[in-house]
Design an enzyme around this catalytic site. Structure first.
Site, PDB file in Angstrom:
ATOM      1  N   CYS A 123      -5.761   7.593   9.616  1.00  0.00           N
ATOM      2  CA  CYS A 123      -5.876   7.145  10.917  1.00  0.00           C
ATOM      3  C   CYS A 123      -5.694   8.183  12.056  1.00  0.00           C
ATOM      4  O   CYS A 123      -4.775   8.758  12.011  1.00  0.00           O
ATOM      5  CB  CYS A 123      -4.917   5.983  11.190  1.00  0.00           C
ATOM      6  SG  CYS A 123      -5.272   4.393  10.322  1.00  0.00           S
ATOM      7  N   LYS A 137       0.909  -1.055   0.295  1.00  0.00           N
ATOM      8  CA  LYS A 137       0.061  -0.134   0.110  1.00  0.00           C
ATOM      9  C   LYS A 137       0.923   1.398   0.005  1.00  0.00           C
ATOM     10  O   LYS A 137       0.577   2.011  -0.783  1.00  0.00           O
ATOM     11  CB  LYS A 137      -0.964  -0.061   1.243  1.00  0.00           C
ATOM     12  CG  LYS A 137      -1.896   1.184   1.320  1.00  0.00           C
ATOM     13  CD  LYS A 137      -2.570   1.265   2.598  1.00  0.00           C
ATOM     14  CE  LYS A 137      -1.647   1.887   3.768  1.00  0.00           C
ATOM     15  NZ  LYS A 137      -2.141   3.206   4.298  1.00  0.00           N
ATOM     16  N   ASN A 138       1.742   1.194   0.736  1.00  0.00           N
ATOM     17  CA  ASN A 138       2.746   2.538   0.864  1.00  0.00           C
ATOM     18  C   ASN A 138       3.637   2.769  -0.323  1.00  0.00           C
ATOM     19  O   ASN A 138       4.241   3.666  -0.162  1.00  0.00           O
ATOM     20  CB  ASN A 138       3.493   2.609   2.339  1.00  0.00           C
ATOM     21  CG  ASN A 138       2.621   2.543   3.566  1.00  0.00           C
ATOM     22  OD1 ASN A 138       1.457   3.127   3.465  1.00  0.00           O
ATOM     23  ND2 ASN A 138       2.971   2.115   4.729  1.00  0.00           N
ATOM     24  N   ASP A 176       4.764   0.558  12.115  1.00  0.00           N
ATOM     25  CA  ASP A 176       3.419   0.034  11.656  1.00  0.00           C
ATOM     26  C   ASP A 176       3.423  -1.626  12.079  1.00  0.00           C
ATOM     27  O   ASP A 176       2.423  -2.223  11.790  1.00  0.00           O
ATOM     28  CB  ASP A 176       3.279   0.078   9.954  1.00  0.00           C
ATOM     29  CG  ASP A 176       3.017   1.220   9.665  1.00  0.00           C
ATOM     30  OD1 ASP A 176       2.429   2.187  10.481  1.00  0.00           O
ATOM     31  OD2 ASP A 176       2.974   1.541   8.296  1.00  0.00           O
TER      32      ASP A 176
END
Length: 421
Positions: free
Chosen positions: A116, A22-23, A308
């Site tokens: 978030c 995703k990143n 993370d």
């Protein structure tokens, strides 16, 4: 609102495929805006954040066509260099549109981002860096409004040293600098594998970049970039999450496409805990048997232990033997999962940026609520080892960053199902 129902107590065995990161995918979708020629991205993860980014750039006038395993992006007719709040309020990565739009079109209007609720993540470093490259930027009504000074057609090269290491800042400056006039040097640059992958994509588009993967990146601007085909690097955080899940439950699993060289800090801790972890051809193999030994760690920038992965490893520590201490140095609100782990029977005390965990023999299933993306993953791991049933609510957080997590876990033996809201 969907939920996950988990019946704990099963070991995990088999193979699981790790998706694209995703990143890496999010900045690379923005990087496609730098060229008027088509760009094809493969190994694109099926995530809510990726869908949001695709909607965002489509809203700018970009044409997007699905291809096997990814998308083909044509921004030759991009007509609206704007990232409105309505499209990006749930996703902080919207700020990554700033650099490419400003570099190619000379103006950009980008909403201040959401995402978030794990702590303050200011955009002031992005603004300062773009100003050093010659941009004029004001913040009005929740938007960053950027443009080139009258008479200028390109950003100018600059030496940029951020006050702290910032991943999205490094990515934004890297993309903007590819089309700037002259040389740009990024000091104190982030070194994450996703940044290296972005740089490799930009190089394939014709950019001149050296030093990516180190704290000093040098970019020589070019007049234009061409199209390319690029495969998104494997998601090291998804891989790390599955490693923690298998280590916690016990079992024997191969992570296909996982990159052990991107997870050295996490793998070192798993080995210290008693799991057997090895790089194998095309992936990572983990074998775990019996109760592991709790490990203390401190989160820090890559190549250190990633923030993370903090919540997922804390779930492992919660049922490991002995005490451990977790120090969170990146985000000030990243212990929100602790109260939910305590509901499952974990013994955790939080004092500021420290969490002290006393491992217990057994967790007990309960109804818990996800508070952010990685917290969601920690609750899934805890549910996999808990006695009885665990219901994880608000899993839209999970869908933002994990590609079909419950299906992948079922494929290696977990008793887990999605309950439609």
């Amino acid at each position: 609102m969907d939920k996950l129902l988990i019946r704990g107590g099963r070991q995990l065995h088999g193979e699981v495929r790790i998706s694209g990161a995703k990143n890496a995918a999010l900045p690379e979708l923005c990087a496609a805006l730098l060229s008027s020629e088509p760009v094809t991205l493969l190994n694109l993860p099926r995530l809510q954040d990726v869908a949001t980014m695709l909607t965002l750039i489509r809203n700018m006038g970009v044409t997007i066509e699905p291809v096997e395993g990814g998308v083909r992006i044509d921004s030759s007719r991009l007509s609206s260099p704007e990232a409105p709040y309505e499209l990006v309020k749930t996703m902080r990565a919207s700020v990554l549109a700033l650099g490419p739009l400003l570099a190619r079109f000379g103006d950009a209007t980008v909403s201040l981002p959401g995402g978030c609720a794990i702590g303050s993540r200011p955009v002031d470093q992005h603004i300062k860096g773009m100003q050093q490259m010659g941009a004029e930027i004001v913040v009005e009504h929740g938007y960053m409004i950027a443009k080139l000074p009258q008479g200028r057609t390109r950003l100018k090269g600059a030496s940029i040293r951020t006050d702290m290491i910032t991943v999205t800042g490094t990515e934004n400056f890297l993309m903007a600098a590819t089309l700037a006039e002259g040389e740009t040097i990024l000091e104190n640059a982030a070194q994450e594998p996703e940044i290296t992958d972005l740089a490799e994509m930009l190089i394939a588009m014709g950019a001149k970049i050296e030093g990516h993967g180190t704290a000093r990146i040098r970019i020589q601007g070019v007049e234009k970039l061409h199209g390319c085909t690029h495969r998104v690097v494997a998601d090291r955080i998804e891989a790390g999450t599955f490693l923690c899940a298998v280590a916690a439950t016990g079992g024997d699993v191969v992570l296909r496409h996982g990159r052990a060289d991107h997870l050295e800090a996490v793998i070192d801790k798993l080995r210290d805990a008693g799991a057997s972890v090895a790089a194998v051809e095309g992936g990572i193999h983990l074998h775990s048997q019996g109760r592991l030994v709790a490990q203390s760690f401190r989160t820090t920038e890559y190549p250190g232990f990633p923030t993370d992965m903090q919540a997922q490893f804390m779930a492992l520590n919660a049922i490991a033997e002995g005490p451990s201490k977790v120090t969170e140095t990146i985000f000030e609100n990243r212990f929100m999962h602790v109260n939910e782990l305590v509901r499952l029977g974990a013994k955790i005390q939080v004092e500021g940026k420290f969490a002290v965990i006393e491992g217990v023999q057994q967790l007990s299933g309960a109804v818990v609520m996800a508070t952010d993306l990685r917290a969601s993953a920690s609750l899934v791991i805890a549910g996999l080892v808990a006695d009885g049933e665990t219901m994880v609510d608000r899993i839209y957080h999970l869908d933002r960053g994990y590609d079909q997590m419950e299906a992948k876990l079922r494929g290696i033996g977990a008793d887990i199902e999605r309950v439609k809201g």
